[in-house]
Design an enzyme around this catalytic site. Structure first.
Site, PDB file in Angstrom:
ATOM      1  N   GLU A  79       0.826  -1.195   0.000  1.00  0.00           N
ATOM      2  CA  GLU A  79       0.000   0.000   0.000  1.00  0.00           C
ATOM      3  C   GLU A  79       0.870   1.259   0.000  1.00  0.00           C
ATOM      4  O   GLU A  79       0.581   2.240  -0.683  1.00  0.00           O
ATOM      5  CB  GLU A  79      -0.913  -0.019   1.237  1.00  0.00           C
ATOM      6  CG  GLU A  79      -2.182   0.788   1.084  1.00  0.00           C
ATOM      7  CD  GLU A  79      -3.155   0.494   2.231  1.00  0.00           C
ATOM      8  OE1 GLU A  79      -3.910  -0.489   2.099  1.00  0.00           O
ATOM      9  OE2 GLU A  79      -3.125   1.214   3.221  1.00  0.00           O
ATOM     10  N   GLU A 107       2.197   1.768  -3.384  1.00  0.00           N
ATOM     11  CA  GLU A 107       1.130   2.273  -4.247  1.00  0.00           C
ATOM     12  C   GLU A 107       0.910   3.773  -4.008  1.00  0.00           C
ATOM     13  O   GLU A 107       0.746   4.554  -4.942  1.00  0.00           O
ATOM     14  CB  GLU A 107      -0.163   1.487  -3.972  1.00  0.00           C
ATOM     15  CG  GLU A 107      -1.242   1.684  -5.023  1.00  0.00           C
ATOM     16  CD  GLU A 107      -2.529   0.941  -4.663  1.00  0.00           C
ATOM     17  OE1 GLU A 107      -2.515   0.104  -3.742  1.00  0.00           O
ATOM     18  OE2 GLU A 107      -3.556   1.223  -5.305  1.00  0.00           O
ATOM     19  N   CYS A 136      -7.936  -2.027   4.117  1.00  0.00           N
ATOM     20  CA  CYS A 136      -7.758  -3.230   4.954  1.00  0.00           C
ATOM     21  C   CYS A 136      -9.056  -3.690   5.588  1.00  0.00           C
ATOM     22  O   CYS A 136      -9.118  -4.779   6.145  1.00  0.00           O
ATOM     23  CB  CYS A 136      -6.776  -3.020   6.082  1.00  0.00           C
ATOM     24  SG  CYS A 136      -5.762  -1.619   5.917  1.00  0.00           S
ATOM     25  N   SER A 195      -6.950   1.998  -2.315  1.00  0.00           N
ATOM     26  CA  SER A 195      -5.809   1.164  -2.671  1.00  0.00           C
ATOM     27  C   SER A 195      -6.316  -0.202  -3.131  1.00  0.00           C
ATOM     28  O   SER A 195      -7.354  -0.677  -2.672  1.00  0.00           O
ATOM     29  CB  SER A 195      -4.916   1.001  -1.435  1.00  0.00           C
ATOM     30  OG  SER A 195      -4.118  -0.146  -1.577  1.00  0.00           O
ATOM     31  N   LYS A 229     -14.892 -10.030   8.740  1.00  0.00           N
ATOM     32  CA  LYS A 229     -13.824 -10.888   8.209  1.00  0.00           C
ATOM     33  C   LYS A 229     -14.356 -12.262   7.808  1.00  0.00           C
ATOM     34  O   LYS A 229     -13.808 -12.918   6.931  1.00  0.00           O
ATOM     35  CB  LYS A 229     -12.710 -11.047   9.254  1.00  0.00           C
ATOM     36  CG  LYS A 229     -11.894  -9.773   9.471  1.00  0.00           C
ATOM     37  CD  LYS A 229     -10.935  -9.507   8.322  1.00  0.00           C
ATOM     38  CE  LYS A 229     -10.244  -8.141   8.460  1.00  0.00           C
ATOM     39  NZ  LYS A 229      -9.484  -7.791   7.252  1.00  0.00           N
ATOM     40  N   GLU A 257     -15.525 -11.585   4.463  1.00  0.00           N
ATOM     41  CA  GLU A 257     -14.424 -11.299   3.542  1.00  0.00           C
ATOM     42  C   GLU A 257     -13.760 -12.576   3.037  1.00  0.00           C
ATOM     43  O   GLU A 257     -13.503 -12.731   1.842  1.00  0.00           O
ATOM     44  CB  GLU A 257     -13.373 -10.406   4.226  1.00  0.00           C
ATOM     45  CG  GLU A 257     -12.259  -9.965   3.276  1.00  0.00           C
ATOM     46  CD  GLU A 257     -11.122  -9.230   4.001  1.00  0.00           C
ATOM     47  OE1 GLU A 257     -10.743  -9.655   5.112  1.00  0.00           O
ATOM     48  OE2 GLU A 257     -10.621  -8.241   3.451  1.00  0.00           O
ATOM     49  N   GLU A 264     -13.270 -13.768  -5.002  1.00  0.00           N
ATOM     50  CA  GLU A 264     -11.952 -13.395  -5.530  1.00  0.00           C
ATOM     51  C   GLU A 264     -10.803 -13.844  -4.628  1.00  0.00           C
ATOM     52  O   GLU A 264      -9.652 -13.775  -5.019  1.00  0.00           O
ATOM     53  CB  GLU A 264     -11.876 -11.884  -5.798  1.00  0.00           C
ATOM     54  CG  GLU A 264     -12.033 -10.988  -4.579  1.00  0.00           C
ATOM     55  CD  GLU A 264     -13.480 -10.601  -4.290  1.00  0.00           C
ATOM     56  OE1 GLU A 264     -14.384 -11.390  -4.631  1.00  0.00           O
ATOM     57  OE2 GLU A 264     -13.704  -9.529  -3.716  1.00  0.00           O
ATOM     58  N   CYS A 307     -10.134  -1.314  14.868  1.00  0.00           N
ATOM     59  CA  CYS A 307     -10.369  -2.733  15.150  1.00  0.00           C
ATOM     60  C   CYS A 307     -10.486  -3.034  16.644  1.00  0.00           C
ATOM     61  O   CYS A 307     -11.120  -4.009  17.032  1.00  0.00           O
ATOM     62  CB  CYS A 307      -9.259  -3.589  14.555  1.00  0.00           C
ATOM     63  SG  CYS A 307      -9.057  -3.298  12.793  1.00  0.00           S
TER      64      CYS A 307
END
Lengths: 168, 583, 597
Positions: free
Chosen positions: B284, B287, B310, B330, B369, B372, B377, B514
């Site tokens: 990141e 980037e 994230c 990102s 999560k 996720e 993908e 978090c």
């Protein structure tokens, strides 16, 4: 709930109504009134378009629709029958009149007959207490209705001789 | 500030004008019970519908009882918080709530952690005099959250979180009277809605109406399967909160005990998501510098600011709500998914096993999560990079189930190679941490100079939206930080309107980041718990020998041995992702 | 303007329209044209005359002849006899039930004798769709006076001195409310008219809006002038299409005349009006809920303070009054506070409009001075109980009120007396019950209403009322136990003590007042298993007296559920386990062989 697909011009109609109220979230109830007035009811798909038009969450729209008894997600019958359950009508026998309508039409409150002709709802005081018990069909008001007259009222509409009451 | 004099339970007090009876009482150690009320001061979160009526108190001269949570004090007020009239009313109200609540406490997911249960106990309810019909609704499960809204008591906390704090707008009170309940539109399933699975509704639900999907069973099954190698990664915020589940003081760092417990549970390798967090910074950060470089060179096609990626709830949020801006965040995957991708390639190769025989479990402070790791993908041949994501709370349950006395465990270390991490990775667990970690690396990469300091106080705190300018050796880098999706929305709308001045923005869905995740031990409305976790996270950073991601030796080695360099083709394939329009 | 020699006023209220008053009007007009009198006689559709029991009503001016129960078929006779030949149509006149004499002038009828009309002064006199008629009866004079001769403080003082209290139910002093809102500093303030009349059995506000919409518009503008608001909103029930239509027409006309809008009467005062529609939620009568509803939200009440006068619509200071309260304002300004405060009782000034309904001879809309007794209202004005039955109770205050007994008939009606008797003024519904009404069922009826209308926000109302209703249901089904009465009492007290808004706090009143005043009836249900009024079906029992039954089989053939059996010419009997207590056998039996116990 079966998904219905809205016609493009229906979507446009709804969005236009939203625009008419400047796409303001605070105008939600005004928008719902106007859309229901045009379409007769407010199915889920319509509420989704309204949410988009007013830039608010569809949950909020649904929360409002389900809060107010005036809004309905079920199409009304061609002749919506409302039985006044105000106190004045209640003490003059509205319950028995309601029971008779349910029996004659074989539907529950909030439902429509299979042929889509009639739906039954209860309402609170139309303010014609002098005529209690009162029944309205569309905008026509029937006063001092006795259970024995219910059959006649239904027949009157079933035969289609009253067209003046087709109002939503 | 003007003050007022009043008495509470015959005790005279002088308090600030404009505060509530509840606050005034709490100031002198009188703990008036509440149920719907929730106030997280530093986060500007308040739910005060005045609906449950548990907190009623008697105010002399007043016709009816007053709800302490929303009645302001005034001069000369005489308040009684436990008169017979009050106790009778409070108990009756509680009985009424219970009369419309399922009686399956013993097997309820929330048992032992339930505010309603605690309150029934506190009020000494021994019978329900008013029995009657109970409301029933369809149960709903989704990849992350279960809804069992027979247990909803209409406290409206979830509604406040979903609408006011997160501005996601999935939940609303629907119907009215006895039929009213909080639900998505048309009572649809959560997974048909725009729910981000941030889990903040779960974090504040006082009953078992909203809970995470329990995947401990799947983890136990994997651990018992001799044909599988089961490895585990644990997110930074977990170590700052897990202790609470074992009656340890909030903010106690339990990293070593956590590793020991995981080892005793039977995981084959105990790794750290922090390792992947360092990796995230490499990708990141690179980037960011790339985009920044092009931007400074006058390339009009490159978009700034760059947004962190994230947080899976945040990703789902912009996919639903800002699909036209999907080129701004990102492309770096989250640390959880970077870990999974590396584990099932680099590490599986090292072990010489097929990816199908390697089970990756992650311990996360988060319920999103779970969703996720199930995204398509992040799968190869239908095999997910991360197999199971369980929350901090679920891990605690597993530890208890496995007869492990957590408190007396020794401190142990993570395994290598995926267990080594830096202080920069640890602070991913709090709001401001990801961007601070990125600054530590990007600065040195960009300026080729060593940072004069590592603690960027200007990026830290609990303010919902923060901003700071960091001097990259003459180049002022403007940084924005938002936690809570409502705050994120504000920054996004600025970008949309072309008003954003930032080069980079960090976004975390949960208030506090978090540490306040939907999978963390319940804070029960106590914001101090979150603040202590944050302190612990920064302490862990300080304790680390290495505090910059690019200096993590195993990261350096991973690039040398496997990935090449940041943003390489291989890195791109394994560590980056793309987004989908979900409207 | 044409000078008519004669006017025929016909009631155009919802009730009379339901009895074809529109058709009567058409026919009257037709026969007027047929007789060539269109330049001499005018037919005017007015608002409600109040005497709904005898509607449709046609009143002839200038001779004040008052025709009742007119049918379309009577139009021809009225024109040809009365209008053309000057001979009143006797058969359409009101017949006094005691003297059996025809009464021609309404002033001579008991129904009107004790009434004083302030809020209803124009209802039944003017065409509500013609602003000129309102102006002709001093309309907008009060507003003119306020704007040109009085300061806002003067006006507020006048309203305070009049002693006017909110007619929506609570009875908060109106002038004081205005003053509070005036004293809150803010550039934007609002005047809101609460026309979300929702009490089942109350239609005062609707009648005022249908019969005299300008009085409300004028009063709102006066209020706006006083508190410093340039915007007014009328929150009106969508179920009142006629009132909405008339209000819209009235607003348009007032705008055209420059009586509302910008720079009214050249004074620089601006006041614009908008309508907002209710959507069928009784709780929206509560002012915070009403405001949330106008903001496009669920109509859930919020805790007060802050009061709307400080933070109301869109967070701005907002003064909310109901229709009837506003309708009093122009009269107070025109006739003065002293005149007004001379009417009524010690602490309740002026008059109150009641919608008199139920088991009473003269159902209708009445306006009486505060302090009039219930007896005067029910017997003198209301003409006593229908069908010669015995009076049992009168319910005031709608779902928030209570039932008063015959011992309370001599109580002078005002806010404080009703409250002290366990009921309340409410918005003015007054439902009379007779010996056939079961008071447990009545309490259940009101609870059912509250249950359906509860917003669901607070526990006591959401769950507590549900439980109250369940207990009442149990009692009316004959399954009640003695401790249920105590449970009802206890739970009711807690609901009153803990509910969030006025609706919730008052919702147990019908239960508490019926237990207090008709406790014996509750006991009869739970101890003796009997419903003294014979209304609770589960507690009824039909039996066939063997000796009397002739075996004619009529009951057997008419029983809808086959609960009766027996051979021809032999005594029949009823299987109690099948009987649904429909009473058909009882009605059909020609030999009085069926008993009801």
């Amino acid at each position: 709930m079966p998904k219905i697909k809205l016609a493009e011009n229906t979507i446009q109609l709804i969005l236009n109504i939203c625009t008419e109220f400047e796409n303001k979230e605070s105008e939600l109830i005004n928008v719902l009134h106007k859309v229901q007035n045009k379409l007769g009811y407010l199915p889920a798909e319509v509420q989704e378009v309204i949410a988009k038009g007013l830039n608010c969450s569809v949950a909020k729209v649904y929360g409002v629709v389900t809060f107010y008894s005036f809004f309905t997600m079920i199409p009304q019958g061609e002749f919506p029958i409302s039985i006044c359950m105000g106190t004045a009508c209640y003490v003059r026998g509205a319950e028995q009149v309601l029971a008779e309508f349910k029996r004659q039409l074989q539907v529950e409150v909030g439902e429509s007959t299979e042929d889509g002709k009639f739906s039954i709802n209860c309402l609170r005081c139309v303010g014609a207490c002098g005529l209690a018990p009162v029944v309205t069909v569309g905008e026509k008001v029937f006063g001092r209705v006795a259970p024995s007259e219910v059959k006649k009222i239904i027949a009157e509409y079933r035969e289609g001789c009253r067209d003046d009451s087709k109002t939503a | 500030m003007d003050t007022v004099n009043l008495t509470i339970d015959n005790k005279p007090v002088v308090v600030k004008e404009g505060i509530t009876i509840l606050e005034a009482a709490s100031g002198i150690g009188i703990d008036i019970p509440t149920l719907c009320h929730m106030k997280l001061d530093d986060l500007n979160i308040e739910n005060k519908p005045g609906g449950c009526r548990i907190c009623v108190v008697e105010v002399n001269g007043r016709r009816n009882l007053a709800p302490a949570c929303c009645t302001n004090v005034h001069d000369g007020m005489e308040i009684n918080t436990h008169s017979m009239r009050v106790i009778n009313a409070r108990r009756t109200v509680m009985e009424l709530i219970l009369s419309d609540h399922p009686f399956d406490c013993l097997i309820c997911a929330k048992s032992g952690n339930c505010d309603l249960q605690d309150m029934a106990h506190k009020l000494g309810i021994r019978e329900i005099r008013y029995k009657g019909e109970q409301s029933t609704y369809r149960e709903d499960t989704s990849p992350a959250i279960n809804r069992e809204i027979d247990k909803c008591i209409m406290c409206r906390r979830c509604e406040t979180m979903c609408n006011e704090v997160q501005t996601v707008g999935v939940l609303s009170a629907i119907n009215r009277g006895f039929e009213s309940v909080v639900s998505p539109a048309f009572e649809m399933n959560l997974d048909h809605s725009v729910c981000t699975y941030c889990g903040q509704c779960v974090a504040v639900c006082p009953t078992g109406a909203l809970t995470e999907v329990d995947e401990t069973g799947k983890v136990i099954r994997a651990l018992s399967d001799p044909s599988k190698t089961v490895i585990v990664q644990t997110a930074p915020a977990v170590r700052a909160a897990l202790g609470e589940e074992f009656d340890m003081e909030a903010g106690t760092l339990v990293t070593g005990k956590l590793v020991a417990a995981l080892r005793r549970l039977g995981f084959d390798h105990i790794f750290d998501t922090d390792f992947a967090a360092d990796l995230t910074i490499m990708e990141e950060g690179t980037e960011l510098l790339n985009r920044l470089g092009k931007h400074l060179a006058g390339d009009k096609d490159v978009k700034l600011p760059i947004l962190t990626s994230c947080c899976p709830a945040w990703v789902k949020f912009f996919e639903h709500q800002f699909p036209e801006m999907m080129d701004i965040p990102s492309t770096a995957r989250s640390p959880q998914q970077m870990f999974g991708a590396i584990a099932k390639t680099y590490f599986a190769d090292k072990l010489g096993i097929k990816r199908e025989d390697l089970v990756v479990v992650s311990i996360m402070p988060c319920v999103a999560k779970k969703y996720e790791c199930g995204r398509d993908e992040f799968k190869t041949n239908d095999n997910p990079d991360v197999d199971h994501a369980i929350t901090t709370r679920e891990l605690a349950a597993l530890i208890k189930l496995s007869n492990i006395d957590f408190k007396s465990l020794p401190n142990e270390d993570f395994d290598n190679p995926l267990g080594e991490s830096t202080g920069a990775a640890v602070i991913f667990g709090t709001t401001g941490g990801v961007i601070e970690a990125a600054v530590r690396t990007a600065y040195e990469v960009h300026t080729k100079k060593e940072l004069p300091r590592l603690d960027f106080e200007e990026l830290r705190g609990m303010e919902g939206i923060r901003e700071a300018t960091i001097d990259f050796d003459g180049l002022p880098i403007k940084i924005g930080i938002a936690h809570g999706l409502g705050n994120a929305r504000k920054l996004l709308e600025d970008i949309q309107a072309g008003k954003s001045k930032f080069h980079a923005i960090e976004i975390m869905s949960c208030p506090g980041g978090c540490i306040g995740g939907g999978g963390q031990p319940y804070h029960h409305g106590n914001v101090e718990v979150l603040k202590k976790r944050q302190v612990a996270i920064y302490q862990e950073d300080k304790n680390k020998a290495i505090r910059k991601s690019h200096e993590n030796p195993h990261i350096v080695k991973l690039y040398e041995e496997f990935l090449g360099e940041p943003m390489s083709e291989k890195a791109h394939h394994l560590l980056h992702t793309s987004y989908f329009d979900r409207t | 303007m044409t000078e008519y020699r004669m006017h025929l006023l016909i009631c155009g209220g919802t009730g009379c329209k339901a009895s074809e008053s529109d058709e009567i009007k058409n026919r009257l007009n037709k026969f007027i044209s047929d007789s060539g009198l269109q330049n001499d006689v005018q037919v005017v559709a007015t608002g409600c005359f109040g005497f709904c029991e005898k509607g449709p009503i046609v009143k002839v001016l200038p001779d004040n002849t008052f025709y009742v129960e007119v049918k379309p078929g009577d139009a021809e006779e009225i024109i040809k006899e009365h209008v053309v030949k000057g001979r009143p149509v006797k058969r359409l006149l009101y017949t006094d039930p005691t003297t059996a004499k025809h009464i021609s002038d309404s002033k001579g009828m008991d129904f009107y004798k004790k009434q004083i009309r302030i809020a209803l002064k124009n209802c039944g006199f003017i065409n509500p769709e013609n602003i000129d008629e309102y102006i002709a009866r001093n309309g907008y004079e009060a507003m003119g006076k306020c704007l040109t001769e009085m300061s806002p403080e003067d006006v507020i003082k006048e309203v305070k001195d009049s002693g006017l209290r909110g007619r929506g139910g609570g009875g908060f002093p109106t002038g004081l409310k205005w003053e509070i809102t005036r004293n809150v500093e803010n550039e934007q303030k609002y005047v809101v008219c609460n026309a979300d009349e929702g009490d089942p059995g109350a239609f005062m506000d609707r009648s005022i809006l249908e019969g005299d919409p300008h009085s409300v518009i004028e009063a709102m503008a006066i209020c706006g002038y006083c508190i410093g608001a340039d915007k007014g909103l009328v929150y009106i029930r969508a179920e009142y299409p006629l009132a909405i239509q008339r209000l819209k027409i009235a607003i348009k006309q007032a705008e055209e005349y420059g009586l509302i809008g910008d720079n009214i009467l050249g004074t620089g005062f601006n006041f614009n009006l908008e309508l907002r529609y209710g959507a069928g939620a009784f709780v929206c009568g509560e002012e915070t809920a009403l405001i949330h509803s106008m903001e496009g939200l669920r109509g859930e009440p919020t805790f007060k303070p802050p009061f709307p006068s400080v933070s109301g619509y869109m967070g701005k200071p907002t003064n909310v009054n109901n229709v009837e309260t506003f309708a009093n304002i122009p009269v107070i300004i025109n006739k003065g506070a002293t005149w007004f405060s001379n009417i009524g009782s010690d602490k309740s000034k002026g008059t109150k409009v009641f919608a008199l309904a139920g088991k009473i001879n003269n159902v209708g809309l009445i306006e009486v001075p505060m302090g009039t007794t219930l007896r005067e209202v029910i017997y003198d004005i209301g003409g006593g109980i229908k069908d010669g039955k015995a009076f049992k109770a009168v319910q005031t205050g709608g779902p928030s009120g209570g039932c008063l007994t015959k011992d309370m008939l001599d109580i002078p009606i005002d806010y404080d007396n009703l409250l002290a008797s366990g009921s309340m003024m409410g918005s003015g519904g007054m439902i009379v019950m007779d010996e056939d009404d079961c008071m447990v069922s009545i309490a259940k009826f009101y609870l059912e209403f509250t249950l359906e209308e509860s917003c669901g926000k607070c526990t006591p109302c959401r769950v507590g009322n549900k439980r109250l209703h369940e207990i009442l249901e149990k009692i009316t089904e004959g399954k009640g136990e003695e401790e249920d009465i105590e449970r009802l009492n206890e739970l009711s007290m807690v609901i009153k003590d803990t509910a969030l808004c006025g609706l919730g706090q008052t919702s147990p009143n019908p239960v508490l007042s019926t237990i207090l005043n008709f406790g014996e009836e509750y006991k009869a249900h739970v101890i003796d298993g009997k419903c003294p009024a014979g209304q609770c079906k589960s507690l009824l029992r039909y039996d066939i007296v063997e000796d009397v039954c002739t075996g004619c089989t009529l009951c057997f053939r008419n029983c809808p559920v086959g609960a009766i059996s027996g051979e021809r010419r032999k005594p029949h009997y009823i299987d109690q386990s099948l009987c649904i207590k429909c009473g058909v056998c009882f009605d059909k039996c020609k030999f009085n062989a069926i008993t009801l116990t």
